[in-house]
Design a protein around this motif. Sequence first.
Motif, short mmCIF file in Angstrom:
data_model
loop_
_atom_site.label_atom_id
_atom_site.label_comp_id
_atom_site.label_asym_id
_atom_site.label_seq_id
_atom_site.Cartn_x
_atom_site.Cartn_y
_atom_site.Cartn_z
N GLY A 144 -3.98 -4.48 -18.39
CA GLY A 144 -3.64 -4.83 -17.03
C GLY A 144 -4.90 -5.26 -16.36
O GLY A 144 -5.24 -6.27 -15.97
N MET A 145 -5.93 -4.52 -16.35
CA MET A 145 -7.34 -4.71 -15.63
C MET A 145 -8.24 -5.37 -16.58
O MET A 145 -9.35 -6.01 -15.97
N SER A 146 -8.36 -4.76 -17.89
CA SER A 146 -9.36 -5.57 -18.95
C SER A 146 -8.25 -6.36 -19.70
O SER A 146 -7.01 -6.43 -19.33
N MET A 190 0.97 -1.30 0.04
CA MET A 190 0.01 -0.16 -0.01
C MET A 190 0.92 1.28 0.09
O MET A 190 1.91 1.34 0.68
N ALA A 191 0.58 2.04 -0.89
CA ALA A 191 1.30 3.46 -1.00
C ALA A 191 1.09 4.36 0.61
O ALA A 191 -0.21 4.26 0.76
N THR A 192 2.05 4.56 0.95
CA THR A 192 1.69 5.43 1.98
C THR A 192 2.05 6.94 1.66
O THR A 192 2.36 7.29 0.72
N LEU A 193 1.26 7.55 2.60
CA LEU A 193 1.06 9.14 2.59
C LEU A 193 2.46 9.66 2.58
O LEU A 193 2.72 10.30 1.80
N ASN A 194 3.13 8.90 3.53
CA ASN A 194 4.50 9.72 3.48
C ASN A 194 5.47 9.60 2.37
O ASN A 194 6.06 10.50 2.04
N LEU A 195 5.48 8.42 1.69
CA LEU A 195 5.93 8.22 0.40
C LEU A 195 5.68 9.28 -0.58
O LEU A 195 6.51 9.74 -1.56
N LEU A 212 -6.47 0.42 -6.43
CA LEU A 212 -7.52 -0.79 -6.35
C LEU A 212 -6.60 -2.01 -6.76
O LEU A 212 -6.96 -3.02 -6.12
N ALA A 213 -5.94 -1.79 -7.73
CA ALA A 213 -5.15 -3.21 -8.38
C ALA A 213 -3.52 -3.16 -7.66
O ALA A 213 -2.96 -3.99 -7.89
N GLY A 214 -3.53 -2.42 -6.41
CA GLY A 214 -2.39 -2.31 -5.79
C GLY A 214 -1.08 -1.99 -6.59
O GLY A 214 -0.01 -2.18 -6.11
N ALA A 261 0.17 4.50 -9.23
CA ALA A 261 -0.91 5.68 -8.52
C ALA A 261 0.01 6.79 -8.28
O ALA A 261 -0.52 7.87 -8.46
N ILE A 262 1.32 6.80 -8.03
CA ILE A 262 1.92 7.70 -7.31
C ILE A 262 2.36 8.62 -8.98
O ILE A 262 2.24 9.88 -8.90
N LEU A 263 2.51 7.79 -9.90
CA LEU A 263 2.93 8.60 -11.06
C LEU A 263 1.45 9.28 -11.55
O LEU A 263 1.66 10.35 -12.13
N SER A 264 0.41 8.62 -11.34
CA SER A 264 -0.84 9.27 -11.68
C SER A 264 -1.19 10.51 -11.06
O SER A 264 -1.65 11.40 -11.34
N PHE A 265 -0.81 10.35 -9.56
CA PHE A 265 -0.88 11.47 -8.70
C PHE A 265 0.10 12.60 -9.29
O PHE A 265 -0.25 13.85 -9.59
N LEU A 266 1.15 12.41 -9.73
CA LEU A 266 1.99 13.40 -10.11
C LEU A 266 1.54 14.12 -11.44
O LEU A 266 1.76 15.15 -11.55
N GLY A 267 0.95 12.98 -12.27
CA GLY A 267 0.46 13.57 -13.52
C GLY A 267 -0.70 14.75 -13.09
O GLY A 267 -0.72 15.86 -13.61
#
Lengths: 93, 894
Positions: B217-219, B1-6, B320-322, B327-333
Amino acid sequence: MSGEAGPVFLQRRTYRRRRLKDAARLLPFLGAILFSVPLLWQGTPEAPTRTSSVMLYLFVVWAGLAGLSAVISRHLDDDQDDDTHQGDPPERP
Amino acid sequence: MATLNLLVVVCILYVALLFAVAFAADRAARAGRITWLRSPIVYTLSLSIYCTAWTFYGAVGFAARSGLEYLTIYLGPTLVMIGWWWTLRKMVRIGRSQRITSIADMISSRYGKSNLLAVFVTLLAVIGTTPYIALQLQSVTLSVATFARNDLTTTVVPDRDSTALLVAVGLTLFTILFGTRNLDANERHHGVVMAIALEAVVKLFALLAVGAFVVWGMSDGISATLARIDASEIADWQVPGSRWVGLTMLAAAAFLCLPRMFQVMVVENEDERHLRTASWAFPAYVMLMSLFVVPIAAVGLDLLPSAANPDMFVLTLPLLAGQDGLAILSFLGGFSSATSMVIVAAIALSTMVSNHIVMPIWLYATGGSAMVSGDVRSVALRARRLSIAGVVVLGYLYFRVSGGGTALAAIGLVSFAGVAQFLPALMVGLFWRGATRAGALAGLLAGFVVWLYCLFLPSFGPSVVLPQTVLDHGLFGLSWLRPQALFGAAGLDGVVHAVMWSMLLNTTAFIIVSLLSFPRPIERLQGAQFVNVFQHSGTRGSWTGGLAQSEDLLIMSQRIIGARDAQAFFSAAARRQGIGGYLPEPSPDFLQGLERELSGSVGAATAHAMVSQIMGGATVSVEDLMAVADETAQIMEYSNRLEAKSEEQARTARQLREANQKLTQLSVQKDAFLSQVSHELRTPMTSIRAFSEILRDTEELSASDQAKYASIIHDETVRLTRLLDDLLMLSVLESGQVTLNNQHGSLSAMLDRAVAATGGTTEALRIHRDRSAEDIQLHTDLDRLAQVFINLITNARKYCDAQEPALSISVKNDNGTLIVDFIDNGSGIAMDHQDVIFEKFSRVGDLKASGAGLGLAICREIMARLGGTITYLPGQGGAAFRVTLPLEARLAAQ
């Protein structure tokens, strides 16, 4: 616009360049028409138009427009864009 | 799980990277290594600030709510870009040639540099952009909160207000640091542009990565994803036509009018040719940005619980997919999208606010003196920095107040519709010379009011700003004034309804007022410059500095202040910069000094225009030209006055010289006269004395001798008396104490008398007369007129030196004026004597003939008394005098 008309016949290269400019001007209208086409696809209550097919169509048109624009703008060379929309300057054949 | 701190660590590292990139780019630009900074790809990528967090997160939400409709937001700009030949090319050219700093500057420049218009556009832009900035802050806090909820290691959900505040402070810092390096807003912000280009790559990469992950990946690949779309809630193509077309047009308009788009598209443009690349690369970029939006939305709707916020699917699906890294890359986007938008919007708005609102107020408050340039520079920089902070703070406040509850896409469209109100003033102004300032103001005002009433205020929700009764029954209970069904246009979508009415009324007011009003001269000049920009600005030359320009400057300066002074000035400047020779770097200090130096010779405005023509590569602005014209007019007027004065002085001098000459001549004449008079008086006196002595002393004189001597004495005394009589008469005439004795008589009889009195026609002087012309009746002082004639005939008798002297007397009646010419056949009077013959004591030529030189002076005085003249008539082959006399009894002396 100047009252003096240019020569009737232009060099092939000059002629081509002018038609490219015309194409560059017309391209957005072509795009607008193509993007409006899906509005005509009403479908029927039993078989409504699918989002996926419209999406595919739109992206194909989109890519095609970008490609056309690339071709046109590449061939419009720099030193000839100083004229106005209204009239091209007369050129010596 | 991605931590908020990371996440926080990665985020900070990313921000540090952005600072480093901006810093490096700025340094490279200052060191002159800017070729790669100027690439068309960087330009295209900087245009991608069109894709904000709204695009990144909101598009998926938009798609999840209403299917393909989100595409309109990108189709509009695509059409504008591929139609670059129509508008963008012109806008960029104008922006370069007029040194435009913002969209407010563009509109105000077009309409005669009206500051009122600029202020209005600025305010409208601030109002329209503030919600948008709030939207970016909201998207960042939302995404952080999403992460926090997903983080199982901590239960602390960060306070959304403090996150937003942190982001706002960081953005303000970055913008101030890299956005206000230099004062000239027309200069490029290389650091900022580089940073947003990098962010553009990051957000595209992030979205494509998430999209690819979702599809493969998900489909299970493309066909499976398409099947999933067909099975989802958004499977049916049911976009209303009005919304499809309306939103596309709205997006196209906003693309042209958004202050931040204008900033990167026109102000930061390095080279017009970059538009060629952008014309296809930008459509391709937004196409890629929106490629995976529908798949992500469909998969999200399928897999995530129905309560999940669709705006955050881009983030929640990887989580969701872990896939923490994704997710972090997406957040940076998303973070990149938000920050680049806020940075550029803050730069654009702060330029407008400081240039059009703060600086005019400051200049007004300090007495309007902009002479101390250093002073103004620091004030302008401070104003711009404060404006940046102000704009961001405004966005933050809006975020706090609005509570961030509205769906992202809705705010975006409201903002779009607000700035789209610039479109008529901007576009019509580019193509129609008849557009006027009053029209632009009227149009903007109408559009703004309708937008405010129909879209902006209702967007806060019912009963927040507008009461529910107004929404339901219209303003003042007038049903046709319902904000969402204006003029009875019910049943339309809210945004389309507002855009339609606001643009319609905006354009109508604009055109009608333009047609009715009359533009000022500067408006008409600017209008011509804008509409015909391709005829006025020949080149798309870039602002390269270098020694070549220094040489041009030297050539120009030599012409103006002289070769020696110019060379001395240039070599001194070069020495100060540590360069040998005559050509210094064209640094601002040097240019300023040069301008001052030149302005001493040609005036400030002219000097500025000349230097900027060589340095700026920009055409001289109309204001410059008008100032030049003013100066020139002043100089011309001054030199005209000088010329008139010197002409007057020359005239006076000539008159004085003439007078002096006359005086000198007179003085000579007077001396001659005195000697003549003493001689004249002495000769009779001598005879009188001698003969009277003989009569007294001689005893035996014969009676005949006695009579002879006595008669000599008598004659001499008569001569003396006559001389004294003449002098007396002249003094009487001159003092004006003469009494005229007017009688009726004929000219012919009088001429007979005069000829007889002078001895008649003899061998000594033949007199020719034309008796038929002489039959004229006179009413004047006949005796005195006869005396004039007698004098003239006597003169001819005395002075005519011809073999057979002859005098012709011709008489004419010229429109009620009697003209009598006395022309003899002698040698006439020399030119240099003609001026003085009528003066007293003047005697002409040798002194062979007797006379005191009073005759003509007496004649002139008499004629003046009778209301006529006597003049010398040159060029008649002899001495010629013309006597004129008005035949009507109009006598000067009475």
